[in-house]
Design a protein around this motif. Structure first.
Motif, mmCIF file in Angstrom:
data_model
loop_
_atom_site.group_PDB
_atom_site.id
_atom_site.type_symbol
_atom_site.label_atom_id
_atom_site.label_comp_id
_atom_site.label_asym_id
_atom_site.label_seq_id
_atom_site.Cartn_x
_atom_site.Cartn_y
_atom_site.Cartn_z
ATOM 1 N N ARG A 90 -29.611 34.518 35.721
ATOM 2 C CA ARG A 90 -28.983 33.431 37.046
ATOM 3 C C ARG A 90 -29.587 32.711 36.296
ATOM 4 N NH1 ARG A 90 -31.997 37.672 38.135
ATOM 5 N NH2 ARG A 90 -33.852 36.615 38.586
ATOM 6 N N THR A 91 -29.158 32.346 35.417
ATOM 7 C CA THR A 91 -29.732 30.839 34.228
ATOM 8 C C THR A 91 -29.922 29.299 35.264
ATOM 9 O OG1 THR A 91 -27.403 30.003 33.813
ATOM 10 C CG2 THR A 91 -28.701 31.395 32.089
ATOM 11 N N GLN A 92 -31.091 28.366 35.459
ATOM 12 C CA GLN A 92 -31.233 26.897 35.865
ATOM 13 C C GLN A 92 -30.986 26.079 34.840
ATOM 14 O OE1 GLN A 92 -32.002 27.199 38.799
ATOM 15 N NE2 GLN A 92 -31.309 29.899 39.369
ATOM 16 N N GLN A 93 -30.854 24.832 35.476
ATOM 17 C CA GLN A 93 -30.946 23.436 34.906
ATOM 18 C C GLN A 93 -31.672 22.917 33.754
ATOM 19 O OE1 GLN A 93 -29.336 20.914 38.016
ATOM 20 N NE2 GLN A 93 -26.875 20.891 37.373
ATOM 21 N N GLU A 94 -32.888 24.526 34.543
ATOM 22 C CA GLU A 94 -34.069 23.965 33.409
ATOM 23 C C GLU A 94 -34.430 24.698 32.282
ATOM 24 O OE1 GLU A 94 -34.066 24.077 36.759
ATOM 25 O OE2 GLU A 94 -35.487 26.117 37.747
ATOM 26 N N ASP A 95 -33.907 25.833 32.727
ATOM 27 C CA ASP A 95 -33.119 26.791 31.337
ATOM 28 C C ASP A 95 -32.508 25.613 29.696
ATOM 29 O OD1 ASP A 95 -32.840 29.370 33.089
ATOM 30 O OD2 ASP A 95 -34.404 28.259 33.048
ATOM 31 N N SER A 96 -31.821 24.301 30.413
ATOM 32 C CA SER A 96 -31.685 24.111 29.184
ATOM 33 C C SER A 96 -32.006 23.718 27.923
ATOM 34 C CB SER A 96 -30.859 22.486 29.708
ATOM 35 O OG SER A 96 -29.966 22.809 30.270
ATOM 36 N N ALA A 97 -31.614 23.819 27.590
ATOM 37 C CA ALA A 97 -32.898 23.717 25.852
ATOM 38 C C ALA A 97 -32.641 24.499 24.403
ATOM 39 C CB ALA A 97 -33.901 23.996 26.094
ATOM 40 N N VAL A 98 -33.022 23.858 23.501
ATOM 41 C CA VAL A 98 -32.994 24.725 22.232
ATOM 42 C C VAL A 98 -33.449 26.179 22.145
ATOM 43 C CG1 VAL A 98 -32.459 24.309 19.971
ATOM 44 C CG2 VAL A 98 -31.779 22.463 21.287
ATOM 45 N N TYR A 99 -32.871 27.426 21.890
ATOM 46 C CA TYR A 99 -33.731 28.761 21.142
ATOM 47 C C TYR A 99 -33.594 28.875 19.756
ATOM 48 C CZ TYR A 99 -34.075 29.059 26.616
ATOM 49 O OH TYR A 99 -33.799 28.756 27.878
ATOM 50 N N LEU A 100 -34.795 28.536 19.183
ATOM 51 C CA LEU A 100 -34.701 29.351 18.017
ATOM 52 C C LEU A 100 -35.807 30.610 17.720
ATOM 53 C CD1 LEU A 100 -36.831 25.425 17.098
ATOM 54 C CD2 LEU A 100 -34.830 25.891 16.393
ATOM 55 N N CYS A 101 -35.201 31.527 16.874
ATOM 56 C CA CYS A 101 -36.072 32.729 16.352
ATOM 57 C C CYS A 101 -36.534 32.629 14.954
ATOM 58 C CB CYS A 101 -35.059 33.247 16.695
ATOM 59 S SG CYS A 101 -35.233 35.007 15.610
ATOM 60 N N ALA A 102 -37.328 32.781 15.339
ATOM 61 C CA ALA A 102 -38.121 32.852 13.545
ATOM 62 C C ALA A 102 -38.747 34.376 12.731
ATOM 63 C CB ALA A 102 -39.658 31.885 13.950
ATOM 64 N N SER A 103 -38.676 34.243 11.865
ATOM 65 C CA SER A 103 -38.956 35.767 11.800
ATOM 66 C C SER A 103 -40.638 35.235 10.635
ATOM 67 C CB SER A 103 -38.124 36.385 11.172
ATOM 68 O OG SER A 103 -37.139 36.017 10.429
ATOM 69 N N SER A 104 -41.053 36.510 10.703
ATOM 70 C CA SER A 104 -42.386 36.335 9.096
ATOM 71 C C SER A 104 -42.189 37.433 8.176
ATOM 72 C CB SER A 104 -43.631 35.932 9.550
ATOM 73 O OG SER A 104 -44.327 36.731 10.712
ATOM 74 N N LEU A 105 -42.534 37.806 7.422
ATOM 75 C CA LEU A 105 -42.538 38.924 6.569
ATOM 76 C C LEU A 105 -43.506 40.206 6.638
ATOM 77 C CD1 LEU A 105 -42.161 40.795 3.815
ATOM 78 C CD2 LEU A 105 -43.676 39.901 3.154
ATOM 79 N N ASP A 106 -44.541 39.613 8.261
ATOM 80 C CA ASP A 106 -45.883 40.137 8.555
ATOM 81 C C ASP A 106 -46.444 39.456 9.623
ATOM 82 O OD1 ASP A 106 -48.440 43.088 7.710
ATOM 83 O OD2 ASP A 106 -47.303 42.655 9.365
ATOM 84 N N ARG A 107 -46.987 39.830 10.675
ATOM 85 C CA ARG A 107 -47.999 39.138 11.608
ATOM 86 C C ARG A 107 -48.652 37.730 11.264
ATOM 87 N NH1 ARG A 107 -51.704 42.307 14.702
ATOM 88 N NH2 ARG A 107 -51.002 41.213 16.224
ATOM 89 N N GLY A 108 -48.655 37.151 11.181
ATOM 90 C CA GLY A 108 -49.607 35.925 10.800
ATOM 91 C C GLY A 108 -49.699 35.037 9.514
ATOM 92 N N LYS A 109 -48.074 35.534 9.775
ATOM 93 C CA LYS A 109 -47.597 34.950 7.885
ATOM 94 C C LYS A 109 -46.882 34.129 8.428
ATOM 95 C CE LYS A 109 -50.195 38.096 5.496
ATOM 96 N NZ LYS A 109 -51.138 37.314 4.609
ATOM 97 N N THR A 110 -46.118 33.365 6.934
ATOM 98 C CA THR A 110 -45.430 32.113 6.810
ATOM 99 C C THR A 110 -43.946 32.268 8.253
ATOM 100 O OG1 THR A 110 -46.143 31.277 4.914
ATOM 101 C CG2 THR A 110 -44.069 30.805 5.735
ATOM 102 N N GLN A 111 -44.196 31.528 9.041
ATOM 103 C CA GLN A 111 -42.347 31.785 9.344
ATOM 104 C C GLN A 111 -41.429 31.127 9.292
ATOM 105 O OE1 GLN A 111 -43.847 31.674 14.147
ATOM 106 N NE2 GLN A 111 -45.588 32.581 13.634
ATOM 107 N N TYR A 112 -40.388 31.789 9.322
ATOM 108 C CA TYR A 112 -39.044 31.249 9.151
ATOM 109 C C TYR A 112 -37.938 31.262 9.608
ATOM 110 C CZ TYR A 112 -41.349 31.904 4.690
ATOM 111 O OH TYR A 112 -41.490 31.208 2.779
ATOM 112 N N PHE A 113 -37.630 29.377 10.438
ATOM 113 C CA PHE A 113 -36.891 29.757 11.062
ATOM 114 C C PHE A 113 -35.494 29.416 11.085
ATOM 115 C CE2 PHE A 113 -39.373 28.816 14.706
ATOM 116 C CZ PHE A 113 -40.745 28.538 14.540
ATOM 117 N N GLY A 114 -34.640 30.124 12.393
ATOM 118 C CA GLY A 114 -33.094 30.258 11.806
ATOM 119 C C GLY A 114 -32.676 28.836 12.157
#
Lengths: 113, 111
Positions: A81-105
């Motif tokens: 049920r999307t709203q206009q305020e949901d408009s944004a860029v949605y970014l995903c990141a991953s890291s080898l393990d918790r607390g490590k360097t994050q790499y973004f898509g």
């Protein structure tokens, strides 16, 4: 050996529709994060997955937002049920393990009309 | 939650100049990362630096965790250094695995 990939790159939807955004993390990374970036709110954390543990959903702005991670790899962020305020860029990141360097898509740019 | 303040918010320099960007945070952290967002929106990780000093080419960073600040140094600036620089902090294992971002420093390098 590729980086984090996200799809679609752009999504235009009408208010009230549901959308699904996909993230493919770097192979072997156990931690996966979703963030969103908007002009008004900057970069905000949404949700964090670590291995097979229960996700940290503390950043989700409302119950219209949900996410899952299947098989410890691909993740899908769903906005109902999307709203206009949901408009944004949605970014995903991953890291080898918790607390490590994050790499973004590259992000998914969502526009709700 | 943890508050992150970055300064200056905007910076315009000539090519070849040096600059220092600052990040202050409000609570103890064990995760601090600096990112560069290029004009196409891609976030590139520059440093993972919860404490100490690191250098990578013309860039270096220092975090003084006990005083809750981090500095990013850019030397001999190039036009390709333009973009927004973000500091982000977290406390993994302490209920803050997701990073909290500052508002960024918008850097413009003029030729």
């Amino acid at each position: 050996g590729a980086g984090v990939s996200q799809s679609p790159s752009n999504k235009v939807t009408e208010k009230g529709k549901d959308v699904e955004l996909r993230c493919d993390p770097i192979s072997g990374h156990t931690a996966l994060y979703w963030y969103r970036q908007s002009l008004g709110q900057g970069l905000e954390f949404l949700i964090y997955f670590q291995g097979n543990s229960a996700p940290d959903k503390s950043g989700l702005p409302s119950d219209r937002f949900s996410a899952e991670r299947t098989g410890g790899s691909v993740s899908t962020l769903t906005i109902q049920r999307t709203q206009q305020e949901d408009s944004a860029v949605y970014l995903c990141a991953s890291s080898l393990d918790r607390g490590k360097t994050q790499y973004f898509g590259p992000g998914t740019r969502l526009l709700v009309l | 939650g943890i508050q992150v303040e970055q300064s200056p918010p905007d910076l315009i320099l000539q090519e070849g100049a040096n600059s220092t960007l600052r990040c202050n945070f409000s609570d103890s952290v064990n995760n601090l990362q600096w990112f560069h967002q290029n004009p196409w929106g891609q976030l590139i990780n520059l440093f993972y630096i919860p404490s100490g000093t690191k250098q990578n080419g013309r860039l270096s960073a220092t975090t003084v965790a006990t005083e809750r600040y981090s500095l990013l140094y850019i030397s001999s600036s190039q036009t390709t250094d333009s973009g927004v620089y973000f500091c982000a902090v977290g406390r993994w294992g302490g209920g803050a695995d997701g990073l909290t971002f500052g508002k960024g420093t918008h850097l413009i390098i003029q030729p």
